[in-house]
Enzyme design. Structure first.
Site, PDB file in Angstrom:
ATOM      1  N   ARG A 173       0.648  -1.105   0.058  1.00  0.00           N
ATOM      2  CA  ARG A 173       0.170   0.018  -0.027  1.00  0.00           C
ATOM      3  C   ARG A 173       0.883   1.287  -0.037  1.00  0.00           C
ATOM      4  NH1 ARG A 173      -1.801   2.357   4.190  1.00  0.00           N
ATOM      5  NH2 ARG A 173      -1.815   0.349   5.500  1.00  0.00           N
ATOM      6  N   TYR A 176     -16.206  14.809 -16.083  1.00  0.00           N
ATOM      7  CA  TYR A 176     -16.575  13.442 -15.950  1.00  0.00           C
ATOM      8  C   TYR A 176     -17.746  13.168 -14.745  1.00  0.00           C
ATOM      9  CZ  TYR A 176     -16.812   8.379 -14.582  1.00  0.00           C
ATOM     10  OH  TYR A 176     -17.451   7.119 -14.405  1.00  0.00           O
ATOM     11  N   ASP A 213      -7.246  17.355 -15.273  1.00  0.00           N
ATOM     12  CA  ASP A 213      -7.438  16.051 -15.843  1.00  0.00           C
ATOM     13  C   ASP A 213      -7.157  15.552 -17.308  1.00  0.00           C
ATOM     14  OD1 ASP A 213      -8.826  13.727 -16.600  1.00  0.00           O
ATOM     15  OD2 ASP A 213     -10.399  13.536 -15.162  1.00  0.00           O
ATOM     16  N   LYS A 244      -8.089   4.502 -19.600  1.00  0.00           N
ATOM     17  CA  LYS A 244      -8.454   5.113 -20.829  1.00  0.00           C
ATOM     18  C   LYS A 244      -7.037   4.898 -21.633  1.00  0.00           C
ATOM     19  CE  LYS A 244     -12.025   6.289 -18.700  1.00  0.00           C
ATOM     20  NZ  LYS A 244     -12.890   5.269 -18.047  1.00  0.00           N
TER      21      LYS A 244
END
Ligand code: LCS
Length: 393
Positions: free
Chosen positions: A58, A111, A183, A208
């Protein structure tokens, strides 16, 4: 090899800086949750930061770090922070820069969930937000308040393909000491470099274009400065927004072909956009490679190419759009974007359905808007498919 003078495609293949002790040509998948220390002293030094060793996945993992370094290299940033999804990346930025009493200014077309969480979840924690049409810099100037602590842009925006001037907005934001996050999902660093244009942070849904094969969900944040990197890395580690090593490995593999995939998809998209623009059943079309796009000149200046995302409206609105989507055969009727396959979807009923009617109207997400992510198939086949589907309308 990490040479900053290498071209984009060379760095997409080689950047990352991992040297495997066994000589593997490809970074192995370190599918482990934890790492052994040599002894108690080594463990203590890893925790105090005196030594760079790995502790726990992590916090950090060689497969994930290689991808983080590669994307940071391509974006020209200080460091990358891998995240479990694009939305985890968005939340890393929101949590790092916003908090009780702080205010966000963002572009009105984002988005869906990037906006919806700011309106439904973050107010619970005392965060305020203003969504404005940031394609006009004056609207951003007017929205800035004394407690504004982040300006958040998405350009080209999902799904309206609106383009905001990163350089002008960053200049304005810095006059007020406000950091800017972009973004960059629709472009990837191959087509647009927000940090070079003045932004402080860039983020991706790597689901994407960066991965490009529709087989993982992943995100990345890249910062320009060490200070922002540390702030955001702390959020990722402590909120548990980390990537998984296998997901990082697949994404690193996809990244190697980013430039050639985008070259091909974009070449196809230009031809598809020209076909749609001249089609009698198409009422309007937005594609940065067409002179009819309202920010065509800015797109040419800010982006290396117009990309592979097209939005258009059919004469006959929603009914016509649905009919077309029900008749495509090669293009997949599916959300997501930026993969090698052509995808078609209807934002008002799918990706942006959680937005209020008012938010959709203001952002220009009309019922008739159809979004197309053009893939790398043979362009004649994509056009023939759209043509036969349009005949059903
Ligand atoms: N930012 C942008 C611009 C996006 O398009 C998406 C996802 C995200 C962030 C979130 O990334 P994720 O968590 O899904 O990796 N966009 C999607 C879309 O347009 N259709 O499905 C997902």
């Amino acid at each position: 090899m990490q040479d900053e003078n290498l071209g984009f495609n060379s760095r997409a293949v080689h950047a990352g800086g991992f040297e495997d002790p066994k000589g593997s040509a490809v970074t192995p998948i370190y599918q482990t949750s934890t790492f052994k220390f040599e002894n108690a002293d080594h463990g203590a030094k890893c925790f105090s930061g005196e030594e760079d060793g790995y502790i726990y996945t992590r916090i950090g993992n060689p497969t994930i770090n290689e991808l983080e370094n590669a994307v940071a290299n391509l974006e020209g940033g200080f460091g990358g922070i891998g995240a479990s999804s694009g939305m985890a990346a968005v939340n890393i930025v929101y949590l790092a820069f916003l908090g009780a009493g702080k205010h966000l200014v963002a572009h009105n077309s984002l988005y869906g969930p990037s906006r919806a969480i700011m309106e439904s979840l973050y107010p619970k924690y005392g965060v305020e937000s203003s969504f404005v049409d940031a394609t006009n810099v004056e609207n951003v100037r007017k929205a800035i308040k004394p407690n504004t602590s982040l300006i958040y842009l998405e350009t080209p925006a999902n799904p309206t393909i609106g383009i905001t001037d990163i350089e002008a907005i960053s200049k304005l934001a810095h006059e007020h000491n406000i950091p800017v996050c972009v973004d960059n999902t629709f472009c990837s660093p191959y087509l647009q470099k927000p940090l070079e244009l003045g932004a402080d942070v860039v983020l991706h849904s790597m689901t994407k274009f960066i991965n490009g094969h529709a087989d993982i969900v992943a995100g990345m944040v890249v910062s320009k400065t060490e200070e922002h990197y540390k702030m955001m890395r702390g959020v990722m580690v402590n909120m548990g927004f980390n990537m998984d090593p296998h997901q990082a490995w697949l994404t690193r593999r996809g990244l190697k072909t980013l430039g050639i995939r985008i070259d091909r998809a974009q070449e196809n998209a230009q031809k598809v956009a020209e076909f749609l623009e001249n089609h009698p059943k198409v009422e309007w079309i937005l594609y940065p490679g067409l002179a009819s796009h309202p920010q065509f000149e800015l797109a040419n200046r800010q982006m290396k190419g117009p990309g592979a995302m097209i939005s258009f409206g059919l004469k006959g609105g929603l009914v016509a759009g649905k009919k077309m989507m029900d008749h495509v055969k090669l293009a997949l009727l599916a959300v997501s974007l930026g993969g090698i396959e052509t995808l078609i979807q209807h934002p008002a009923s799918m990706t942006h359905s959680k937005l209020s009617k008012e938010a959709k109207d203001i952002a220009g997400i009309t019922d008739g808007l159809v979004r197309l992510s053009v893939g790398i198939e043979n362009v004649e086949d994509i056009i023939a498919d759209l043509d036969q589907a349009l005949r059903s309308v």
